[in-house]
Enzyme design. Structure first.
Site, PDB file in Angstrom:
ATOM      1  CD  GLU A  18      -0.691   9.991   9.855  1.00  0.00           C
ATOM      2  OE1 GLU A  18      -1.752   9.460  10.179  1.00  0.00           O
ATOM      3  OE2 GLU A  18       0.204   9.405   9.243  1.00  0.00           O
ATOM      4  CG  ASN A  19       2.341  10.361  12.555  1.00  0.00           C
ATOM      5  OD1 ASN A  19       1.497   9.739  13.196  1.00  0.00           O
ATOM      6  ND2 ASN A  19       2.748   9.982  11.365  1.00  0.00           N
ATOM      7  CG  HIS A  47      -0.709   6.819  12.745  1.00  0.00           C
ATOM      8  ND1 HIS A  47      -0.731   5.517  13.199  1.00  0.00           N
ATOM      9  CD2 HIS A  47       0.374   6.899  11.932  1.00  0.00           C
ATOM     10  CE1 HIS A  47       0.288   4.852  12.685  1.00  0.00           C
ATOM     11  NE2 HIS A  47       0.973   5.674  11.905  1.00  0.00           N
ATOM     12  CG  HIS A 130      -2.008   9.966   4.970  1.00  0.00           C
ATOM     13  ND1 HIS A 130      -1.090  10.917   5.374  1.00  0.00           N
ATOM     14  CD2 HIS A 130      -1.824   8.914   5.793  1.00  0.00           C
ATOM     15  CE1 HIS A 130      -0.403  10.448   6.401  1.00  0.00           C
ATOM     16  NE2 HIS A 130      -0.817   9.245   6.670  1.00  0.00           N
ATOM     17  CG  HIS A 155       1.410   7.014   4.872  1.00  0.00           C
ATOM     18  ND1 HIS A 155       1.067   6.820   6.193  1.00  0.00           N
ATOM     19  CD2 HIS A 155       1.793   5.793   4.400  1.00  0.00           C
ATOM     20  CE1 HIS A 155       1.232   5.528   6.497  1.00  0.00           C
ATOM     21  NE2 HIS A 155       1.681   4.893   5.434  1.00  0.00           N
ATOM     22  CG  HIS A 157       7.171   9.789   7.583  1.00  0.00           C
ATOM     23  ND1 HIS A 157       7.410   9.745   8.943  1.00  0.00           N
ATOM     24  CD2 HIS A 157       5.845   9.583   7.449  1.00  0.00           C
ATOM     25  CE1 HIS A 157       6.284   9.503   9.577  1.00  0.00           C
ATOM     26  NE2 HIS A 157       5.309   9.401   8.693  1.00  0.00           N
TER      27      HIS A 157
HETATM   28 FE   LIG Z   1       0.409   8.018   7.920  1.00  0.00          FE
END
Ligand SMILES: [Fe+2]
Length: 237
Positions: A18-19, A47, A130, A155, A157
Site C-alpha cells: 500500500e505504500n 492508503h 491491515h 499497517h 510498520h
Molecule cells: Fe496502512
C-alpha cells in the site's frame, strides 16, 4: 525477492504494497513491478486511493486486491485465489481494522462470508489484516483460529515478536513489520515526522533512505491449510 524466495523455498508470496509509491499509496506500474519481482498477490490498506489511476487498475487487476470491507461498489476486489508454485490454490483476503481507520464496514461484519467464500475454493486461506490496534489483530486471529491458515497483521510498520501457530492451527503475527528504511519514523525521514508532531503544522513528508530492511513472516502449512510453523523474518540489506 527472487533470491529470497529461493533461499527460503517460498511457494507463495503475499506483499502488502500500500505504500510502495514513495511511502503513500501505490501505482499500477509499481504493482506490476512487485508482481514481476515475485509477489503472487499484492494487498493494500487504508492508503489504497492515494494515487491517481489506481481505481482503474484495481477494477481489472486479478492479483492486486484492496481491503474487502470498503464501501459497496468501489473498484477492485478484496479476495483472490491464486495458485502456489506447486499448484495449490491459495486464497488471500485483505481486511481493514476499525480503530483509527474507520473502515466503512466493520471487519467482523465482513469476515465470515469472505472466509466461507474462500474455503469453498481452497483450505489454504491467508488474511492480511491491515489494522492499527493490537487488540483487534489478536481478536481476529483468535476468532479465525482453525478456519484459516494465517492471519497476518500489517499497517503499523513495526514488527511484533508474537509470531505463533494457535491451537486450532492458524498462524498469526500482530504485525509483519516494514520493508523499507528503518532509520526513520515508520519510513518517513525522522526530522520531518518530528517537526510535524512537534508543531502541528503541515510538513511535507519524504521517505527516509538508510537502514533498509525486508521484514515479513514465513508460514509453513500442510495440504489441509493447517499452519505448522510461523516465523518472523528480518533481512538487513
Ligand atoms: Fe496502512
Amino acid at each position: 525477492m527472487p533470491g529470497l524466495r529461493e533461499e527460503l523455498a517460498i511457494d507463495f508470496c503475499v506483499v502488502n504494497g500500500e505504500n510502495a509509491a514513495d511511502g503513500a499509496g501505490i501505482t499500477g506500474k509499481l504493482a506490476d513491478r512487485l508482481l514481476a519481482a515475485g509477489a503472487d498477490v499484492v494487498t493494500l490498506g487504508n492508503h489504497v486511493w492515494r494515487r491517481r489511476g489506481i481505481e482503474d487498475y484495481l477494477a481489472t487487476s486479478e492479483r492486486v486486491i484492496r481491503p474487502a470491507n470498503l464501501a459497496a461498489g468501489v473498484p477492485g476486489r478484496g479476495l483472490v485465489v491464486a495458485a502456489a508454485q506447486d499448484g495449490t490454490p491459495v486464497a488471500v483476503i485483505n481486511l481493514l481494522g476499525a480503530l483509527f481507520i474507520g473502515a466503512p464496514v466493520h471487519f467482523f461484519e465482513a469476515v465470515d462470508a469472505l472466509v466461507e467464500q474462500a474455503r469453498a475454493e481452497t483450505p489454504v486461506v491467508v488474511v492480511d489484516f491491515h489494522a492499527e490496534a493490537t487488540s483487534e489483530k489478536v481478536a481476529l486471529a483468535r476468532a479465525l483460529d482453525g478456519r484459516v491458515t494465517a492471519v497476518i497483521g500489517t499497517h503499523t510498520h513495526i514488527q511484533t515478536s508474537d509470531a505463533r501457530v494457535q491451537n486450532g492451527g492458524t498462524a498469526a503475527i500482530t504485525d509483519a513489520g516494514m520493508t523499507g528504511p528503518h532509520d526513520s519514523v515508520i519510513g518517513v525521514a525522522a526530522d520531518l515526522a518530528i517537526r510535524r508532531m512537534r508543531t502541528g503544522m503541515p510538513v511535507q513528508f519524504r521517505p527516509a533512505e538508510n537502514d533498509v530492511r525486508i521484514e515479513g513472516v514465513v508460514v509453513e502449512a500442510d495440504a489441509n491449510g493447517r499452519a505448522t510453523s510461523c516465523e518472523s523474518l528480518r533481512v538487513t540489506l
